[in-house]
Design an enzyme around this catalytic site. Structure first.
Site, PDB file in Angstrom:
ATOM      1  N   GLU A   6      21.690   9.184  17.406  1.00 30.50           N
ATOM      2  CA  GLU A   6      21.817   7.941  18.161  1.00 30.50           C
ATOM      3  C   GLU A   6      23.246   7.422  18.120  1.00 30.50           C
ATOM      4  OE1 GLU A   6      17.236   6.521  17.396  1.00 30.50           O
ATOM      5  OE2 GLU A   6      18.840   5.306  16.572  1.00 30.50           O
ATOM      6  N   CYS A  61      29.522   2.672  18.086  1.00 28.35           N
ATOM      7  CA  CYS A  61      29.100   3.053  16.734  1.00 28.35           C
ATOM      8  C   CYS A  61      28.512   4.468  16.825  1.00 28.35           C
ATOM      9  CB  CYS A  61      28.044   2.050  16.252  1.00 28.35           C
ATOM     10  SG  CYS A  61      27.327   2.465  14.650  1.00 28.35           S
ATOM     11  N   CYS A 118      20.688  11.846   6.673  1.00 23.11           N
ATOM     12  CA  CYS A 118      21.679  11.541   5.635  1.00 23.11           C
ATOM     13  C   CYS A 118      21.103  11.934   4.283  1.00 23.11           C
ATOM     14  CB  CYS A 118      22.042  10.064   5.636  1.00 23.11           C
ATOM     15  SG  CYS A 118      23.268   9.643   4.370  1.00 23.11           S
ATOM     16  N   CYS A 165      19.726   5.789   0.616  1.00 18.82           N
ATOM     17  CA  CYS A 165      19.705   4.347   0.302  1.00 18.82           C
ATOM     18  C   CYS A 165      18.351   3.795   0.755  1.00 18.82           C
ATOM     19  CB  CYS A 165      20.853   3.622   0.997  1.00 18.82           C
ATOM     20  SG  CYS A 165      22.475   4.320   0.589  1.00 18.82           S
ATOM     21  N   CYS A 223      17.783   1.901   4.202  1.00 18.13           N
ATOM     22  CA  CYS A 223      18.357   2.509   5.405  1.00 18.13           C
ATOM     23  C   CYS A 223      17.384   3.510   6.040  1.00 18.13           C
ATOM     24  CB  CYS A 223      19.662   3.200   5.043  1.00 18.13           C
ATOM     25  SG  CYS A 223      20.371   4.172   6.372  1.00 18.13           S
ATOM     26  N   GLY A 252      24.277   8.951   9.099  1.00 14.89           N
ATOM     27  CA  GLY A 252      25.003   9.910   8.281  1.00 14.89           C
ATOM     28  C   GLY A 252      26.143   9.327   7.472  1.00 14.89           C
ATOM     29  N   CYS A 305      22.813  -1.681  12.377  1.00 16.46           N
ATOM     30  CA  CYS A 305      23.147  -0.802  11.264  1.00 16.46           C
ATOM     31  C   CYS A 305      21.932  -0.502  10.406  1.00 16.46           C
ATOM     32  CB  CYS A 305      24.206  -1.448  10.389  1.00 16.46           C
ATOM     33  SG  CYS A 305      25.850  -1.124  10.984  1.00 16.46           S
TER      34      CYS A 305
HETATM   35  N1  SAH Z   1      26.778   6.226   5.410  1.00  7.15           N
HETATM   36  C1  SAH Z   1      27.768   5.241   5.664  1.00  7.15           C
HETATM   37  C2  SAH Z   1      27.849   4.812   7.106  1.00  7.15           C
HETATM   38  C3  SAH Z   1      26.560   4.638   7.852  1.00  7.15           C
HETATM   39  S1  SAH Z   1      25.582   3.258   7.343  1.00  7.15           S
HETATM   40  C4  SAH Z   1      27.572   4.053   4.739  1.00  7.15           C
HETATM   41  O1  SAH Z   1      26.548   3.975   4.073  1.00  7.15           O
HETATM   42  O2  SAH Z   1      28.467   3.229   4.670  1.00  7.15           O
HETATM   43  C5  SAH Z   1      26.508   1.897   8.008  1.00  7.15           C
HETATM   44  C6  SAH Z   1      26.268   0.569   7.297  1.00  7.15           C
HETATM   45  O3  SAH Z   1      24.936   0.096   7.543  1.00  7.15           O
HETATM   46  C7  SAH Z   1      26.385   0.674   5.781  1.00  7.15           C
HETATM   47  O4  SAH Z   1      27.104  -0.399   5.247  1.00  7.15           O
HETATM   48  C8  SAH Z   1      24.938   0.622   5.357  1.00  7.15           C
HETATM   49  O5  SAH Z   1      24.783   0.252   4.031  1.00  7.15           O
HETATM   50  C9  SAH Z   1      24.390  -0.377   6.335  1.00  7.15           C
HETATM   51  N2  SAH Z   1      22.937  -0.411   6.406  1.00  7.15           N
HETATM   52  C10 SAH Z   1      22.069   0.584   6.117  1.00  7.15           C
HETATM   53  N3  SAH Z   1      20.798   0.164   6.289  1.00  7.15           N
HETATM   54  C11 SAH Z   1      20.861  -1.127   6.691  1.00  7.15           C
HETATM   55  C12 SAH Z   1      19.878  -2.100   7.050  1.00  7.15           C
HETATM   56  N4  SAH Z   1      18.586  -1.822   7.043  1.00  7.15           N
HETATM   57  N5  SAH Z   1      20.310  -3.331   7.402  1.00  7.15           N
HETATM   58  C13 SAH Z   1      21.644  -3.617   7.449  1.00  7.15           C
HETATM   59  N6  SAH Z   1      22.603  -2.740   7.152  1.00  7.15           N
HETATM   60  C14 SAH Z   1      22.234  -1.497   6.775  1.00  7.15           C
HETATM   61 FE1  SF4 Z   2      23.031   5.247   2.678  1.00  5.39          FE
HETATM   62 FE2  SF4 Z   2      24.771   5.233   4.742  1.00  5.39          FE
HETATM   63 FE3  SF4 Z   2      23.234   7.375   4.292  1.00  5.39          FE
HETATM   64 FE4  SF4 Z   2      22.113   5.162   5.169  1.00  5.39          FE
HETATM   65  S1  SF4 Z   2      23.580   6.400   6.265  1.00  5.39           S
HETATM   66  S2  SF4 Z   2      21.357   6.472   3.493  1.00  5.39           S
HETATM   67  S3  SF4 Z   2      23.342   3.583   4.165  1.00  5.39           S
HETATM   68  S4  SF4 Z   2      24.794   6.576   2.924  1.00  5.39           S
END
Ligand code: SAH
Ligand code: SF4
Length: 403
Positions: free
Chosen positions: A105, A124, A131, A135, A138, A190, A365
């Site tokens: 996406e 974006c 990934c 987390c 996410c 990712g 995000c």
């Molecule tokens: N993997 C990288 C970039 C992609 S995620 C990273 O983790 O930074 C981009 C951003 O979205 C990150 O700051 C991540 O923590 C945040 N994010 C992930 N899940 C989210 C959610 N459910 N609500 C708000 N932000 C989120």
């Molecule tokens: Fe964590 Fe970023 Fe991967 Fe989502 S995309 S699992 S926030 S590292």
């Protein structure tokens, strides 16, 4: 199609994705085929200035070369499966199918003019299918890791929206027409630093004057905090913006939502940030997803302010009320967010709250995932959902979580 020198027999070779070649690589690729170097400039002009979707449209090239390129190379990029537009008309998400059928996406966010008087079109993009970092808040992380994207697949996401804006410029509220991408954020699906080489190649192509020509300061890479990758990035001759997903003030708290903390504790990440700032002169943004009842209490803000006090001059905190995913986290109330901000301010830490975009189409995000593609049959042809059609949410429901 190429022929072997010995036998002249035709052999099948996968077409080269020219979107993944830096200008110098393209010159070498053409030279290996006996073409003049100036053809590289013409082709780059076709891809990044004319925004041609295929070689046939590059009428500045002789017909035989166009035919040869069509046989040996591609600039097609992933194909559109579905496009969703938020009701405010300022956020559009596309679901793109890669050549192997995997889905990713990308999101376009349109912003009215800020203090500098310029409207922005920010894209974006995803850097991986899935990934590996898991987390808990996410949606992408909950899918698991599928594969790295190639540089061409990363560049193609930006080109997709560049072509869209060229064909149909956005009229900002102040009347200015915006017909090009102004910013790129690597914050889609990712972890960019896990796919370092392809991501950096893509960034160089986006940044190159002969490529898309996007200023490094208009490109932001967000990372979960992979220390070796941050240090490597600090040594690149590129001044892109770095965003660190911090999300907790202590390792113990961070471990509850971000398993990567076991490998790279907060102190090591912050040290790498200091190196990044010292080498690049760029500030760092610390992202902090606010999860109600988890990390949003005033004492967490005080702990965060104390943690970041030594880096006060180097960066600021961007607070992100969590977007709904299947994991069941909730964003804090406005009052809780205000209290959190006050504590940070009292501790001398500059901060902002991210105004989330496209929540009604699950384009924000952390909400990007493609489970829908695996569980719900996709339409044969792409569908565009018009603003205010009222249909957006109906279609989004399966995208949020089919279970
Ligand atoms: N993997 C990288 C970039 C992609 S995620 C990273 O983790 O930074 C981009 C951003 O979205 C990150 O700051 C991540 O923590 C945040 N994010 C992930 N899940 C989210 C959610 N459910 N609500 C708000 N932000 C989120
Ligand atoms: Fe964590 Fe970023 Fe991967 Fe989502 S995309 S699992 S926030 S590292």
């Amino acid at each position: 199609m190429l022929s072997t020198p010995a036998t002249g027999a035709a052999i099948d070779v996968a077409p080269t994705d020219l979107l993944g070649l830096e200008p110098g690589d393209l010159r070498a690729w053409l030279a290996a085929r006996g073409e003049q170097p100036f053809r590289a400039r013409q082709i780059l002009d076709g891809i990044y200035r004319q925004l041609a979707a295929d070689f046939e449209a590059m009428t500045n090239l002789p017909r035989p070369l166009r035919a040869r390129l069509a046989a040996d190379a591609t600039i097609a990029g992933p194909t559109l499966r579905r496009e969703l537009a938020a009701r405010d008309g300022r956020t559009r998400k596309v679901l793109l199918a890669l050549a192997d059928g995997r889905l990713i996406e990308a999101v376009l966010m349109l912003y009215p003019a800020g203090p500098d008087g310029r409207a922005r079109a920010s894209v974006c993009i995803s850097t991986q299918a899935g990934c590996a970092y898991g987390c808990t808040f996410c949606a992408t992380g909950q899918m698991g890791f599928d594969r790295h994207l190639t540089a061409g697949e990363i560049v193609a996401q930006v080109l997709y929206f560049a072509r869209e804006l060229r064909a149909q410029p956005w009229t900002a509220p102040d009347g200015q027409a915006l017909d090009h991408v102004t910013n790129v954020v690597l914050m889609g699906m990712g972890e960019p630093l896990h796919n370092y080489d392809n991501v950096l190649r893509a960034v160089r192509i986006l940044n190159a004057p002969e490529g898309l020509g996007l200023g490094a300061r208009h490109i932001t890479l967000s990372t979960v905090g992979l220390v070796p990758g941050i240090l490597r990035l600090a040594g690149e001759p590129l001044q892109i913006n770095l965003a660190i997903s911090l999300h907790a003030p202590t390792d113990a708290m961070r471990l509850r939502t971000m398993p990567v903390t076991r490998k790279y504790p907060i102190a090591a990440v912050l040290e790498a940030c200091q190196t990044y700032v010292a080498r690049t002169n760029r500030q760092v943004t610390f992202e902090y997803v606010l999860l109600a009842g988890e990390n949003d209490a005033p004492e967490h803000a005080r702990a965060l302010a104390a943690l970041l006090a030594p880096l006060r001059q180097l960066g600021h905190v961007n607070l992100i009320p969590v977007n709904a995913t299947a994991a069941g986290y909730r964003p804090p109330s406005g009052e809780a967010i205000r209290r959190f901000r006050d504590e940070l301010r009292r501790g001398g830490i500059g901060n902002s709250v991210r105004a989330e975009r496209g929540d009604d189409i699950a384009a924000a995000c952390g909400q990007l995932h493609t489970r829908e593609g695996r569980t719900v049959p996709l339409p044969d042809s792409p569908r565009r959902i018009a603003d205010a059609s009222g249909a957006a949410l109906d279609l989004v429901v399966p995208m949020v979580d089919p279970e």
